[in-house]
Write an enzyme that holds these catalytic residues in place. Structure first.
Site, PDB file in Angstrom:
ATOM      1  N   ASN A 166     -10.861   1.789   3.184  1.00 36.79           N
ATOM      2  CA  ASN A 166     -10.324   0.919   2.143  1.00 36.79           C
ATOM      3  C   ASN A 166      -8.953   0.409   2.554  1.00 36.79           C
ATOM      4  O   ASN A 166      -8.014   1.189   2.743  1.00 36.79           O
ATOM      5  CB  ASN A 166     -10.175   1.658   0.815  1.00 36.79           C
ATOM      6  CG  ASN A 166      -9.593   0.742  -0.257  1.00 36.79           C
ATOM      7  OD1 ASN A 166     -10.254  -0.209  -0.681  1.00 36.79           O
ATOM      8  ND2 ASN A 166      -8.360   1.001  -0.675  1.00 36.79           N
ATOM      9  N   GLU A 167      -8.842  -0.899   2.721  1.00 41.98           N
ATOM     10  CA  GLU A 167      -7.552  -1.559   2.923  1.00 41.98           C
ATOM     11  C   GLU A 167      -6.694  -0.939   4.019  1.00 41.98           C
ATOM     12  O   GLU A 167      -5.613  -0.409   3.739  1.00 41.98           O
ATOM     13  CB  GLU A 167      -6.759  -1.567   1.609  1.00 41.98           C
ATOM     14  CG  GLU A 167      -7.461  -2.265   0.466  1.00 41.98           C
ATOM     15  CD  GLU A 167      -6.613  -2.321  -0.801  1.00 41.98           C
ATOM     16  OE1 GLU A 167      -5.621  -1.583  -0.899  1.00 41.98           O
ATOM     17  OE2 GLU A 167      -6.933  -3.127  -1.681  1.00 41.98           O
ATOM     18  N   GLU A 352     -12.816  -4.935  -5.144  1.00 40.22           N
ATOM     19  CA  GLU A 352     -11.811  -4.631  -6.169  1.00 40.22           C
ATOM     20  C   GLU A 352     -11.246  -5.939  -6.683  1.00 40.22           C
ATOM     21  O   GLU A 352     -10.991  -6.860  -5.903  1.00 40.22           O
ATOM     22  CB  GLU A 352     -10.615  -3.817  -5.616  1.00 40.22           C
ATOM     23  CG  GLU A 352     -10.914  -2.378  -5.319  1.00 40.22           C
ATOM     24  CD  GLU A 352      -9.702  -1.618  -4.756  1.00 40.22           C
ATOM     25  OE1 GLU A 352      -8.543  -2.017  -5.029  1.00 40.22           O
ATOM     26  OE2 GLU A 352      -9.920  -0.642  -4.034  1.00 40.22           O
ATOM     27  N   TRP A 400     -11.684  -3.415 -10.650  1.00 44.47           N
ATOM     28  CA  TRP A 400     -10.749  -2.305 -10.511  1.00 44.47           C
ATOM     29  C   TRP A 400      -9.923  -2.251 -11.780  1.00 44.47           C
ATOM     30  O   TRP A 400      -9.191  -3.180 -12.034  1.00 44.47           O
ATOM     31  CB  TRP A 400      -9.818  -2.483  -9.298  1.00 44.47           C
ATOM     32  CG  TRP A 400      -8.937  -1.270  -9.159  1.00 44.47           C
ATOM     33  CD1 TRP A 400      -7.724  -1.056  -9.737  1.00 44.47           C
ATOM     34  CD2 TRP A 400      -9.243  -0.086  -8.415  1.00 44.47           C
ATOM     35  NE1 TRP A 400      -7.258   0.191  -9.420  1.00 44.47           N
ATOM     36  CE2 TRP A 400      -8.171   0.813  -8.607  1.00 44.47           C
ATOM     37  CE3 TRP A 400     -10.333   0.317  -7.628  1.00 44.47           C
ATOM     38  CZ2 TRP A 400      -8.158   2.082  -8.029  1.00 44.47           C
ATOM     39  CZ3 TRP A 400     -10.296   1.564  -7.047  1.00 44.47           C
ATOM     40  CH2 TRP A 400      -9.205   2.430  -7.259  1.00 44.47           C
ATOM     41  N   TRP A 408      -0.981   5.704  -7.461  1.00 38.63           N
ATOM     42  CA  TRP A 408      -0.216   6.046  -6.257  1.00 38.63           C
ATOM     43  C   TRP A 408       1.262   6.291  -6.562  1.00 38.63           C
ATOM     44  O   TRP A 408       1.567   7.020  -7.499  1.00 38.63           O
ATOM     45  CB  TRP A 408      -0.453   4.981  -5.175  1.00 38.63           C
ATOM     46  CG  TRP A 408      -1.919   4.777  -4.916  1.00 38.63           C
ATOM     47  CD1 TRP A 408      -2.653   3.664  -5.201  1.00 38.63           C
ATOM     48  CD2 TRP A 408      -2.863   5.719  -4.348  1.00 38.63           C
ATOM     49  NE1 TRP A 408      -3.987   3.860  -4.854  1.00 38.63           N
ATOM     50  CE2 TRP A 408      -4.127   5.098  -4.329  1.00 38.63           C
ATOM     51  CE3 TRP A 408      -2.775   7.037  -3.849  1.00 38.63           C
ATOM     52  CZ2 TRP A 408      -5.284   5.736  -3.839  1.00 38.63           C
ATOM     53  CZ3 TRP A 408      -3.920   7.658  -3.364  1.00 38.63           C
ATOM     54  CH2 TRP A 408      -5.142   7.016  -3.356  1.00 38.63           C
TER      55      TRP A 408
HETATM   56  C1  PNW Z   1      -5.434  -1.414  -4.128  1.00 42.24           C
HETATM   57  N1  PNW Z   1      -1.012  -5.454  -1.848  1.00 42.24           N
HETATM   58  O1  PNW Z   1      -4.187  -1.331  -3.544  1.00 42.24           O
HETATM   59  C2  PNW Z   1      -6.075  -0.055  -3.924  1.00 42.24           C
HETATM   60  O2  PNW Z   1      -7.285  -0.108  -3.207  1.00 42.24           O
HETATM   61  C3  PNW Z   1      -6.232   0.752  -5.161  1.00 42.24           C
HETATM   62  O3  PNW Z   1      -6.321   2.129  -4.839  1.00 42.24           O
HETATM   63  C4  PNW Z   1      -5.089   0.460  -6.123  1.00 42.24           C
HETATM   64  O4  PNW Z   1      -5.105   1.295  -7.240  1.00 42.24           O
HETATM   65  C5  PNW Z   1      -5.234  -0.985  -6.526  1.00 42.24           C
HETATM   66  O5  PNW Z   1      -5.250  -1.859  -5.419  1.00 42.24           O
HETATM   67  C6  PNW Z   1      -4.156  -1.451  -7.497  1.00 42.24           C
HETATM   68  O6  PNW Z   1      -2.894  -1.399  -6.897  1.00 42.24           O
HETATM   69  C7  PNW Z   1      -3.434  -2.412  -3.165  1.00 42.24           C
HETATM   70  O7  PNW Z   1       0.229  -5.286  -1.803  1.00 42.24           O
HETATM   71  C8  PNW Z   1      -2.088  -2.195  -2.976  1.00 42.24           C
HETATM   72  O8  PNW Z   1      -1.518  -6.541  -1.481  1.00 42.24           O
HETATM   73  C9  PNW Z   1      -1.285  -3.202  -2.525  1.00 42.24           C
HETATM   74  C10 PNW Z   1      -1.832  -4.443  -2.273  1.00 42.24           C
HETATM   75  C11 PNW Z   1      -3.175  -4.667  -2.458  1.00 42.24           C
HETATM   76  C12 PNW Z   1      -3.958  -3.656  -2.905  1.00 42.24           C
END
Ligand code: PNW
Length: 452
Positions: A166-167, A352, A400, A408
């Site tokens: 994931n990401e 998501e 999501w 986090w």
């Molecule tokens: C996602 N950005 O995180 C994660 O996959 C999830 O676990 C999290 O809860 C959700 O988004 C909401 O924050 C991201 O900066 C964190 O582009 C940062 C970024 C994108 C997604």
């Protein structure tokens, strides 16, 4: 007569979560600690000292959570497996009790006609492997593939959709470059190394899947389309760097077997050269791409921003969510069509999409009105339909998140759920957005044709 909105017959409607964000009981039944276990217990790193010790207590409430999904009409559920529940040391001895939890979850989902999509890594590296360098140790690719094989052998007879990582961008940018996420390093030499071994690990797990599995495996990335703030050449160059850094750093190697040239410019001497065979390992044919979309970025040149020399420009008349992200649904259409144009006709899922807003308290009649989230979802669901109209092979959408959860380093201060969780009593209350999404699912998207 106006045209009604129609989705492809097999389009899947689901919701998403991740292990550490919802499960609680991180050390139950023989599980080993993860880097998040350490991070949350290091004072000052997570807002209000919040931890995932309890989270949504999903580890103990799994059955009723699946029943809730079924009541809402969910057709699919994306969750992640905690590596250190399955392998407490990250490698070696398998913890049967940990694996059994996910087997029970998968069985409960299937009994309720809910398709599981399983993510192997959603940020919770076993602490024992972090002690050996985590994503910085080249051996991680073998460890990850071995872990993946253990899970494939147990669950591939029932799970048809798998995601490796994931990401990876958030893993390196948050975990190794800026330090806001576990393991909390701030090191521009480490980030490119973590990127590379993440991608080698992705490739190694896909290879293992071709040997052990019979269904579909893909990669999940976060994409934020970047739009230049002006026509000035320096803003256009900054936008290209930002796009390469966030949107192409992982997809280019996975699909083309090369890193974007801009990364050398961004990282300078910290960007290493890698042997040719690594690129062969990384570039494994995959069955789908998962795209996580939240917002866009209007980008300008900014010398003070390290290491990108690019900064976002705030949009005056836009709505922002509680995480400071602009609501911009057109960006989701643009993202999906951009992926198709650049990477070809690979099946896509929105893995998501959602928003954190301040919610009012749950009312006496058990209702919670979250009009901003309903509006966000409606706009973004229409945006995915526009992408499908434009020829994108989009197979499904996961909101999501199913539940408010541990966000986090922001702890419980931001709520992304379509279901409210009272973290004192663990009571679940579907918000208006959950009821709205249920109607979308029940009508297979048709309600999106109605005026707001
Ligand atoms: C996602 N950005 O995180 C994660 O996959 C999830 O676990 C999290 O809860 C959700 O988004 C909401 O924050 C991201 O900066 C964190 O582009 C940062 C970024 C994108 C997604």
């Amino acid at each position: 007569m106006t045209q009604r909105i129609q989705f492809p017959p097999k389009f899947l409607w689901g919701s998403a979560t991740s292990a550490y964000q919802i499960e609680g009981s991180p050390l139950a039944d023989g599980a080993g600690p993860s880097i998040w276990q350490r991070f949350v217990h290091t004072p000052g790193l997570v807002r209000d000292g919040d931890t995932g010790e309890m989270a949504c207590d999903h580890y103990r409430r799994m059955e009723s959570d699946v029943a809730l999904m079924s009541e809402l009409g969910m057709q699919a559920y994306r969750f992640s497996i905690a590596w250190s529940r399955v392998l407490p040391e990250g490698k070696g001895k398998v913890n049967a009790a940990g694996l059994a939890f996910y087997e029970r979850l998968v069985d409960a989902l299937l009994k309720n006609n809910i398709q599981p999509m399983v993510t192997l890594y959603h940020w919770d590296m076993p602490a024992a492997l972090d002690d050996r360098g985590g994503w910085l140790n080249p051996d991680i690719a073998g460890w990850f593939a071995d872990y993946a094989s253990v899970v494939f052998r147990k669950l591939d007879d029932r799970v048809k959709l798998w995601a490796t990582l994931n990401e990876p961008w958030v893993v390196t940018d948050g975990g190794y470059l800026h330090g806001a996420l576990a393991p909390g390093h701030k090191n521009r030499f480490e980030a490119p190394i973590a990127t590379h071994h993440l991608m080698r690990s992705h490739g190694a797990a896909v290879q293992a899947y071709r040997a052990e599995g019979k269904h579909q495996i893909g990669l999940v990335v976060n994409i934020e389309p970047k739009y230049a703030a002006s026509d000035l050449p320096q803003d256009i160059a900054a936008t290209a760097r930002a796009e390469a850094y966030m949107n192409r750093q992982y997809l280019d190697p996975a699909i083309f077997g090369t890193y974007p040239g801009e990364l050398k410019e961004i990282f300078g001497e910290a960007w290493p050269e890698w042997p040719e065979e690594d690129y062969k390992l990384i570039k494994q044919p995959i069955d789908f791409l998962g795209v996580n979309y939240y917002t866009r970025n209007v980008t300008r040149h900014d010398e003070a921003s390290w290491p990108l020399r690019a900064s976002p420009v705030r949009q005056k008349s836009a709505t922002y969510t509680e995480t400071g992200w602009e609501v911009y649904a057109q960006g989701l259409t643009d993202t999906l069509t951009w992926v198709k144009q650049r990477y070809g006709d690979i099946p896509l899922y929105v893995t998501e999409n959602g928003a954190a807003f301040f919610d009012p308290p749950v009312a006496e009649n058990d209702r919670l009105d979250d009009p901003l989230r309903v509006n966000y979802l409606r706009k973004h669901l229409r945006a995915i339909h526009s992408a499908i109209d434009a020829g994108v092979d989009l197979r499904g959408y996961f909101v999501w998140s199913l539940l408010d959860n541990f966000e986090w380093s922001l702890g419980y201060s931001k709520r992304f759920g379509i279901v409210h969780v009272d973290f004192e009593t663990q009571k679940r209350t579907p918000k208006a957005s959950a009821h709205f999404y249920s109607k979308v699912i029940a009508s297979h998207g048709d309600v999106l044709s109605n005026p707001d």
